[in-house]
Design a protein around this motif. Structure first.
Motif, PDB file in Angstrom:
ATOM      1  N   LYS A 138       0.838  -1.190   0.000  1.00 51.24           N
ATOM      2  CA  LYS A 138       0.000   0.000   0.000  1.00 51.24           C
ATOM      3  C   LYS A 138       0.873   1.239   0.000  1.00 51.24           C
ATOM      4  CE  LYS A 138      -2.376   1.192   3.680  1.00 51.24           C
ATOM      5  NZ  LYS A 138      -3.419   1.192   4.728  1.00 51.24           N
ATOM      6  N   ILE A 139       0.553   2.180  -0.882  1.00 49.28           N
ATOM      7  CA  ILE A 139       1.264   3.446  -0.964  1.00 49.28           C
ATOM      8  C   ILE A 139       0.342   4.527  -0.424  1.00 49.28           C
ATOM      9  CG2 ILE A 139       2.409   5.093  -2.482  1.00 49.28           C
ATOM     10  CD1 ILE A 139       2.912   2.780  -4.431  1.00 49.28           C
ATOM     11  N   ASN A 140       0.760   5.175   0.653  1.00 50.49           N
ATOM     12  CA  ASN A 140      -0.046   6.209   1.298  1.00 50.49           C
ATOM     13  C   ASN A 140       0.384   7.580   0.787  1.00 50.49           C
ATOM     14  OD1 ASN A 140      -1.564   4.546   3.354  1.00 50.49           O
ATOM     15  ND2 ASN A 140       0.538   4.015   3.880  1.00 50.49           N
ATOM     16  N   VAL A 141      -0.569   8.325   0.229  1.00 49.81           N
ATOM     17  CA  VAL A 141      -0.278   9.615  -0.392  1.00 49.81           C
ATOM     18  C   VAL A 141      -1.149  10.690   0.247  1.00 49.81           C
ATOM     19  CG1 VAL A 141      -0.136  10.892  -2.566  1.00 49.81           C
ATOM     20  CG2 VAL A 141       0.196   8.408  -2.558  1.00 49.81           C
ATOM     21  N   SER A 142      -0.551  11.841   0.505  1.00 46.04           N
ATOM     22  CA  SER A 142      -1.279  12.994   1.020  1.00 46.04           C
ATOM     23  C   SER A 142      -1.003  14.178   0.103  1.00 46.04           C
ATOM     24  CB  SER A 142      -0.830  13.321   2.452  1.00 46.04           C
ATOM     25  OG  SER A 142      -1.515  14.454   2.960  1.00 46.04           O
TER      26      SER A 142
END
Length: 314
Positions: free
Chosen positions: A93-97
């Motif tokens: 999972k790649i968490n992006v903000s």
């Protein structure tokens, strides 16, 4: 130092609600897990649970510890799977903000393209204000961020972009005969601008004051997308990042009522691709950060076509 086993114990206790249930899940005795908790509390000099009528009540600090423990244990599991598979890509999972305009209208296409090359990558995207994006990256909660005016520090890496601001005018405006628009050209005309605390609004007001001409921020908007209709209708002009010309042309292509010219004195808009310094990134997350960098460069190069040949970004 907190061990992986101690993190596992805390996670299981928080999940099951008791030491006895956690012990059953982990195949250990209740006294063994109680001793692990006491040793962790001693080493941290901090009580993690309050004992009330035979129940364990976690203190607020325990929830913070749980969040970090979950992140670390997930990364350890990913590493085990990667080593087990001989280095083949595994689901990650790649968490992006991201700040809103980029998060809503730029990132989705980049993610879709990236997913074709990395089909096992999953994404979680949070759209937040720039200050929240920076804060969440500094606390190592995300893998990649996009935010305005961030600066590298001990907690985050920043790949910065500096983009010139341009003047947006309605088609047919006589000022379009000029290649560079100055405050004196716009004296007293209604402006579609950002909210007063935004740095572009502040610098634009200062430019008018320094030129000794009236500045009329009649339309003060949260973001640049809200300014397009105002400008296109002929109700006002705007000054914003040249990168916004890309969004206007790409996403509001049916609205061709706006033209762009350079603005002087120079006002710049800075934004960054941010990655955490203390959160190890997966190979997929690092690849996505590189893909995002390339996409931003391409976007700025395309925005250049809407102005003139002189460089608009650095």
């Amino acid at each position: 130092m907190i061990s992986l086993w101690q993190m596992t114990v805390i996670r299981e206790i928080m999940k099951t609600g008791s030491i006895s249930a956690a012990a059953r899940q982990l195949g250990r005795t209740q006294p063994a897990l109680s001793a692990t908790v006491k040793e962790l509390e001693r080493s941290m000099n901090c009580q993690l649970f309050e004992r009330q009528k035979g129940r364990l009540i976690p203190v607020p600090e325990t929830f913070f510890l749980l969040d970090r423990a979950n992140e670390i244990l997930e990364q350890v599991d990913d590493l085990k799977q990667l080593l087990k598979s001989g280095g083949e890509a595994t689901p990650t999972k790649i968490n992006v903000s991201s700040m809103p305009l980029f998060g809503d209208h730029f990132l989705p296409a980049i993610i879709a393209k990236f997913s074709k090359k990395y089909p096992k990558a999953n994404f979680q995207v949070a759209v937040q204000g720039s200050s929240e994006v920076i804060s969440s990256l500094e606390t190592q909660q995300f893998d990649v961020g996009l935010a305005e005016r961030s600066k590298e520090n001990d907690l985050i890496h920043c790949r910065g972009f500096e983009v010139d601001c341009i003047c947006a005018l309605p088609n047919g405006d006589p000022l379009l005969a000029k290649s560079v628009i100055e405050p004196a050209d716009l004296a007293g005309r209604p402006c579609a601008s950002f909210l007063p605390e935004h740095h572009i609004a502040k610098e634009l007001k200062a430019a008018f004051n320094n030129a000794g001409v009236d500045f009329d921020p009649k339309f003060q908007m949260q973001n640049v997308a809200a300014q397009y209709e105002i400008i296109g209708s002929g109700a006002g002009f705007g000054v914003f990042s040249a990168s916004s010309t890309w969004f206007q042309r790409r996403l509001w292509s049916s609205n061709n009522n706006i033209a762009f010219r350079r603005f002087a004195p120079k006002i710049t808009y800075q934004f960054s691709i941010i990655t955490p310094k203390r959160r190890p990134l997966s190979r997929a997350a690092m690849a996505f950060a590189r893909a995002l960098d390339g996409a931003v460069v391409q976007m700025l190069d395309e925005a250049q076509n809407h102005i003139d040949d002189a460089p608009i970004w650095r």
